[in-house]
Design an enzyme around this catalytic site. Structure first.
Site, PDB file in Angstrom:
ATOM      1  N   LYS A 119     -30.608 -19.784   6.933  1.00  0.00           N
ATOM      2  CA  LYS A 119     -29.535 -20.801   6.519  1.00  0.00           C
ATOM      3  C   LYS A 119     -29.944 -21.964   7.634  1.00  0.00           C
ATOM      4  O   LYS A 119     -29.571 -23.093   7.283  1.00  0.00           O
ATOM      5  CB  LYS A 119     -28.374 -20.038   6.756  1.00  0.00           C
ATOM      6  CG  LYS A 119     -28.098 -18.915   5.901  1.00  0.00           C
ATOM      7  CD  LYS A 119     -28.133 -19.217   4.519  1.00  0.00           C
ATOM      8  CE  LYS A 119     -28.408 -17.950   3.579  1.00  0.00           C
ATOM      9  NZ  LYS A 119     -28.810 -18.110   2.151  1.00  0.00           N
ATOM     10  N   GLY A 167     -23.349 -15.520   2.099  1.00  0.00           N
ATOM     11  CA  GLY A 167     -22.570 -14.950   1.170  1.00  0.00           C
ATOM     12  C   GLY A 167     -21.329 -14.227   2.090  1.00  0.00           C
ATOM     13  O   GLY A 167     -20.822 -13.219   1.639  1.00  0.00           O
ATOM     14  N   GLY A 168     -21.210 -14.785   3.331  1.00  0.00           N
ATOM     15  CA  GLY A 168     -20.251 -14.102   4.233  1.00  0.00           C
ATOM     16  C   GLY A 168     -20.431 -12.860   4.995  1.00  0.00           C
ATOM     17  O   GLY A 168     -19.759 -12.587   5.789  1.00  0.00           O
ATOM     18  N   TYR A 205     -14.904 -24.522  12.290  1.00  0.00           N
ATOM     19  CA  TYR A 205     -14.199 -23.595  11.017  1.00  0.00           C
ATOM     20  C   TYR A 205     -13.218 -24.308  10.417  1.00  0.00           C
ATOM     21  O   TYR A 205     -12.524 -25.027  10.813  1.00  0.00           O
ATOM     22  CB  TYR A 205     -13.436 -22.397  11.724  1.00  0.00           C
ATOM     23  CG  TYR A 205     -12.810 -21.497  10.738  1.00  0.00           C
ATOM     24  CD1 TYR A 205     -13.325 -20.718   9.692  1.00  0.00           C
ATOM     25  CD2 TYR A 205     -11.304 -21.565  10.772  1.00  0.00           C
ATOM     26  CE1 TYR A 205     -12.682 -19.907   8.899  1.00  0.00           C
ATOM     27  CE2 TYR A 205     -10.640 -21.009   9.649  1.00  0.00           C
ATOM     28  CZ  TYR A 205     -11.382 -19.904   9.056  1.00  0.00           C
ATOM     29  OH  TYR A 205     -10.509 -19.297   8.022  1.00  0.00           O
ATOM     30  N   HIS A 211     -14.563 -23.777  -2.202  1.00  0.00           N
ATOM     31  CA  HIS A 211     -15.826 -23.603  -2.483  1.00  0.00           C
ATOM     32  C   HIS A 211     -16.258 -24.118  -3.816  1.00  0.00           C
ATOM     33  O   HIS A 211     -15.889 -23.453  -4.933  1.00  0.00           O
ATOM     34  CB  HIS A 211     -15.948 -22.056  -2.667  1.00  0.00           C
ATOM     35  CG  HIS A 211     -17.459 -21.548  -2.714  1.00  0.00           C
ATOM     36  ND1 HIS A 211     -18.204 -20.802  -2.060  1.00  0.00           N
ATOM     37  CD2 HIS A 211     -18.424 -22.051  -3.847  1.00  0.00           C
ATOM     38  CE1 HIS A 211     -19.351 -20.552  -2.614  1.00  0.00           C
ATOM     39  NE2 HIS A 211     -19.456 -21.274  -3.608  1.00  0.00           N
ATOM     40  N   GLU A 278     -24.286 -24.814  -2.438  1.00  0.00           N
ATOM     41  CA  GLU A 278     -23.008 -24.239  -1.928  1.00  0.00           C
ATOM     42  C   GLU A 278     -22.358 -25.358  -0.897  1.00  0.00           C
ATOM     43  O   GLU A 278     -22.881 -25.676   0.037  1.00  0.00           O
ATOM     44  CB  GLU A 278     -22.823 -22.808  -1.477  1.00  0.00           C
ATOM     45  CG  GLU A 278     -22.908 -21.657  -2.407  1.00  0.00           C
ATOM     46  CD  GLU A 278     -22.881 -20.730  -1.707  1.00  0.00           C
ATOM     47  OE1 GLU A 278     -23.266 -19.376  -2.415  1.00  0.00           O
ATOM     48  OE2 GLU A 278     -22.272 -20.482  -0.728  1.00  0.00           O
ATOM     49  N   GLU A 290     -25.019 -23.646   2.084  1.00  0.00           N
ATOM     50  CA  GLU A 290     -25.971 -22.593   1.815  1.00  0.00           C
ATOM     51  C   GLU A 290     -26.545 -22.971   0.372  1.00  0.00           C
ATOM     52  O   GLU A 290     -26.085 -23.460  -0.391  1.00  0.00           O
ATOM     53  CB  GLU A 290     -25.695 -21.188   1.706  1.00  0.00           C
ATOM     54  CG  GLU A 290     -25.081 -20.457   2.882  1.00  0.00           C
ATOM     55  CD  GLU A 290     -24.479 -19.280   2.555  1.00  0.00           C
ATOM     56  OE1 GLU A 290     -24.735 -18.548   1.685  1.00  0.00           O
ATOM     57  OE2 GLU A 290     -23.772 -18.835   3.322  1.00  0.00           O
ATOM     58  N   ARG A 294     -31.589 -19.029  -7.007  1.00  0.00           N
ATOM     59  CA  ARG A 294     -31.585 -17.895  -8.405  1.00  0.00           C
ATOM     60  C   ARG A 294     -30.503 -18.515  -9.260  1.00  0.00           C
ATOM     61  O   ARG A 294     -29.857 -19.385  -9.084  1.00  0.00           O
ATOM     62  CB  ARG A 294     -31.108 -16.723  -7.835  1.00  0.00           C
ATOM     63  CG  ARG A 294     -29.699 -16.584  -7.056  1.00  0.00           C
ATOM     64  CD  ARG A 294     -28.976 -15.208  -7.045  1.00  0.00           C
ATOM     65  NE  ARG A 294     -27.690 -15.590  -6.798  1.00  0.00           N
ATOM     66  CZ  ARG A 294     -27.182 -15.543  -5.801  1.00  0.00           C
ATOM     67  NH1 ARG A 294     -27.913 -16.051  -4.707  1.00  0.00           N
ATOM     68  NH2 ARG A 294     -25.850 -15.994  -5.548  1.00  0.00           N
ATOM     69  N   ARG A 340     -14.428 -12.518 -14.147  1.00  0.00           N
ATOM     70  CA  ARG A 340     -15.332 -11.391 -13.861  1.00  0.00           C
ATOM     71  C   ARG A 340     -14.547 -10.083 -13.977  1.00  0.00           C
ATOM     72  O   ARG A 340     -13.869  -9.794 -13.199  1.00  0.00           O
ATOM     73  CB  ARG A 340     -16.027 -11.478 -12.650  1.00  0.00           C
ATOM     74  CG  ARG A 340     -17.217 -12.616 -12.198  1.00  0.00           C
ATOM     75  CD  ARG A 340     -17.743 -12.492 -11.200  1.00  0.00           C
ATOM     76  NE  ARG A 340     -18.589 -13.707 -10.638  1.00  0.00           N
ATOM     77  CZ  ARG A 340     -19.443 -13.733  -9.700  1.00  0.00           C
ATOM     78  NH1 ARG A 340     -19.587 -12.510  -8.809  1.00  0.00           N
ATOM     79  NH2 ARG A 340     -20.109 -14.648  -9.374  1.00  0.00           N
TER      80      ARG A 340
HETATM   81  C1  MV4 Z   1     -17.119 -21.331   6.308  1.00  0.00           C
HETATM   82  C2  MV4 Z   1     -15.853 -21.014   6.172  1.00  0.00           C
HETATM   83  C3  MV4 Z   1     -14.983 -22.296   6.956  1.00  0.00           C
HETATM   84  N1  MV4 Z   1     -15.683 -22.880   7.815  1.00  0.00           N
HETATM   85  N2  MV4 Z   1     -17.761 -22.253   7.089  1.00  0.00           N
HETATM   86  C4  MV4 Z   1     -18.061 -17.589   3.640  1.00  0.00           C
HETATM   87  C5  MV4 Z   1     -19.170 -17.053   2.625  1.00  0.00           C
HETATM   88  C6  MV4 Z   1     -20.081 -17.989   3.230  1.00  0.00           C
HETATM   89  N3  MV4 Z   1     -20.972 -18.661   1.853  1.00  0.00           N
HETATM   90  C7  MV4 Z   1     -19.539 -19.125   3.831  1.00  0.00           C
HETATM   91  N4  MV4 Z   1     -18.287 -18.741   3.988  1.00  0.00           N
HETATM   92  C8  MV4 Z   1     -17.624 -19.512   4.704  1.00  0.00           C
HETATM   93  N5  MV4 Z   1     -18.088 -20.428   5.828  1.00  0.00           N
HETATM   94  C9  MV4 Z   1     -17.142 -22.811   7.916  1.00  0.00           C
HETATM   95  N6  MV4 Z   1     -17.823 -23.697   8.552  1.00  0.00           N
HETATM   96  C10 MV4 Z   1     -15.072 -20.129   5.281  1.00  0.00           C
HETATM   97  C11 MV4 Z   1     -15.938 -19.430   4.567  1.00  0.00           C
HETATM   98  C12 MV4 Z   1     -15.373 -18.583   3.780  1.00  0.00           C
HETATM   99  C13 MV4 Z   1     -15.476 -18.645   2.259  1.00  0.00           C
HETATM  100  C14 MV4 Z   1     -16.262 -19.531   1.913  1.00  0.00           C
HETATM  101  C15 MV4 Z   1     -16.449 -19.505   0.365  1.00  0.00           C
HETATM  102  C16 MV4 Z   1     -15.469 -18.810  -0.516  1.00  0.00           C
HETATM  103  C17 MV4 Z   1     -14.653 -17.836   0.069  1.00  0.00           C
HETATM  104  C18 MV4 Z   1     -14.518 -17.720   1.590  1.00  0.00           C
HETATM  105  C19 MV4 Z   1     -13.851 -16.908   1.869  1.00  0.00           C
HETATM  106  C20 MV4 Z   1     -13.823 -16.725   3.437  1.00  0.00           C
HETATM  107  C21 MV4 Z   1     -14.409 -17.441   4.342  1.00  0.00           C
END
Ligand code: MV4
Length: 449
Positions: A119, A167-168, A205, A211, A278, A290, A294, A340
């Site tokens: 990443k 993916g978290g 954050y 998303h 993403e 990210e 795929r 889903r």
């Molecule tokens: C974050 C965020 C808040 N701020 N990054 C979670 C999965 C991963 N793909 C990235 N994620 C997150 N990154 C920053 N700088 C909050 C999340 C996140 C989240 C992101 C997408 C969909 C659902 C989520 C649920 C919790 C946290």
């Protein structure tokens, strides 16, 4: 140079194996199914031209067994492998092995899979090509002193993320200076334990983003197009439940601006085949987090609004064909929503494997169901609990929701509990209907049930 593909081995199971088979059949390409001993009666085996048993039920011994899958391709004379999603789909070493045996991996180059799997490398590449990022560290944060310096520059709260995560998995929040050392140490320790790579990076954050992800496709000749965005904000514990194309939060101007930036970047990178970038979207700003190298579970909503077959496009470009169309040929029409449906208790989310006694999917205008279920099928306990994707398409979002409500009412899966009732509750909700949600909305909705 890539040659026309004559026979495809599908290194997957369930609905996505069927999805790839369907594209192959329409293209006149025979398919080989692989299956574990637990999947001998599975629909993807029944519908394939040939099948090979590759091992016992546990995925690591079957669907993740690269040597068994390659052997199956060689003995059946398949000249290409489609990995679907999950399993080996983003395993660069597997893609290397496929190519080393003179077979075509239907996906990006192993080097691009490897780059996006890291990443930190993915963000550095995108930033250098003009894609906006969340404020954060430039690369790895290897010492506590570096972590403090980043926070001094961007302020709290911050997220510490694993370079090998995604993916978290492997994220830790630090709300203030007192929490930083703990978050940084725990994130590094967990990253080392989970991924064998302790490298972490940091981001500001974002507290209430959506998303939003962009679907792209590229050929081997520098042509890159996008198929618009999907809004995947409705997740619970990093599992998506419902996705939409387009996002209720975007207009055509924002979409076109993001698309131009991204396709330009991927052209410079020499990316090929399907990919998804993403983004977090908050206060009118996009921030790349990210890239997935795929085909994604939720690709059908994009196919519905763009009238495209993304698996066919993957196979065409892997065969060395040019895209043959440009961005202006891709038009998003109407709105699509996917639910889903999983074999899980709709209240506790505990898996509910078992015998399906009745299976009656909905139909009619604008309805698509991607599923490998049939009446008499026993859902095995060994794999992902996704059993059906219900996708609806209509001229407007309001009409898509009406179509979704009636389709959910028609859908009958008996014998096992599924999440159908939860989806029925979500689509009745006024805030959902208004499109007014962020990534935290679903967790709160579920907690309030
Ligand atoms: C974050 C965020 C808040 N701020 N990054 C979670 C999965 C991963 N793909 C990235 N994620 C997150 N990154 C920053 N700088 C909050 C999340 C996140 C989240 C992101 C997408 C969909 C659902 C989520 C649920 C919790 C946290």
């Amino acid at each position: 140079m890539a040659a026309p593909i004559q026979k495809v081995l599908i290194a997957n199971r369930g609905e996505i194996a069927l999805r790839v088979q369907r594209a192959c059949r329409e293209m006149g390409i025979p398919t080989v199914a692989v299956h574990s001993t637990a999947d001998a009666e599975a629909m993807h085996v029944r519908l394939a031209d040939e099948s090979v048993c590759i091992g016992p039920p546990a995925a690591r011994d079957s669907y993740l067994n690269a040597a068994a899958i390659l052997s199956a391709a060689i003995v059946t004379g398949a000249d290409a492998i489609h990995p679907g999603y999950g399993f080996l789909s983003e395993n660069a070493a597997f893609a290397d092995m496929v190519e080393a045996h003179g077979l075509t991996f239907i996906g990006p180059s192993p080097d691009h899979i490897r780059m996006m799997g890291d990443k930190i490398a993915a963000k550095a590449a995108m930033a250098s090509l003009g894609v906006p990022l969340v404020p954060g560290s430039e690369g790895e944060v290897a010492t506590l002193e570096q972590a403090r310096a980043v926070c001094a520059a961007i302020g709290y709260p911050v997220l510490v993320k694993a370079a090998a995560g995604g993916g978290g998995r492997g994220m830790k929040v630090a709300r203030d200076a007192d929490g930083l050392e703990e978050a940084w140490r725990v994130a590094r320790a967990e990253a080392r334990a989970a991924f064998g790579n302790e490298a972490v990076y940091m981001e500001k954050y974002l507290d209430r983003p959506r998303h939003i992800e962009l679907q792209v496709m590229a050929d081997a000749y520098g042509h890159v197009v996008h198929f618009g965005e999907r809004d995947c904000s409705l997740q619970r514990r990093h599992q998506k439940l419902l996705e939409e194309a387009g996002s209720p939060a975007l207009d055509a101007t924002q979409r076109a601006r993001l698309g131009t930036t991204v396709t330009g970047a991927l052209r410079q990178l020499g990316y090929r085949n399907a990919g998804t970038l993403e983004f977090l979207y908050q206060d009118g700003q996009f921030a790349f987090i990210e890239m997935n190298t795929r085909l994604q579970v939720e690709h059908p909503v994009t196919e519905m609004v763009c009238d495209a077959d993304l698996v066919r496009e993957q196979i065409r470009v892997a065969s060395g064909e040019a895209l043959g169309y440009t961005q202006s040929d891709i038009v998003m029409r109407g709105h699509a929503i996917e639910c889903r449906i999983t074999a899980e208790d709709p209240d506790s989310f505990m898996p509910t494997p078992g015998l399906v006694s009745v299976y009656h999917p909905p139909g009619g205008p604008g309805v698509r169901v991607d599923s490998a279920l049939y009446a008499g099928y026993r859902v095995p306990p060994f794999y992902d609990s996704l059993v059906a994707k219900l996708i609806v398409h209509a001229p407007t979002r309001a009409e898509a929701i009406a179509r979704l409500r009636r389709s959910l009412d028609e859908f009958a899966v008996l014998g096992i509990k599924t999440t159908l009732p939860l989806h029925q509750r979500i689509v009745e909700d006024a805030q959902f209907q208004a499109g007014d949600y962020d990534i935290h909305w679903l967790e709160r909705f579920v907690a309030a049930q």
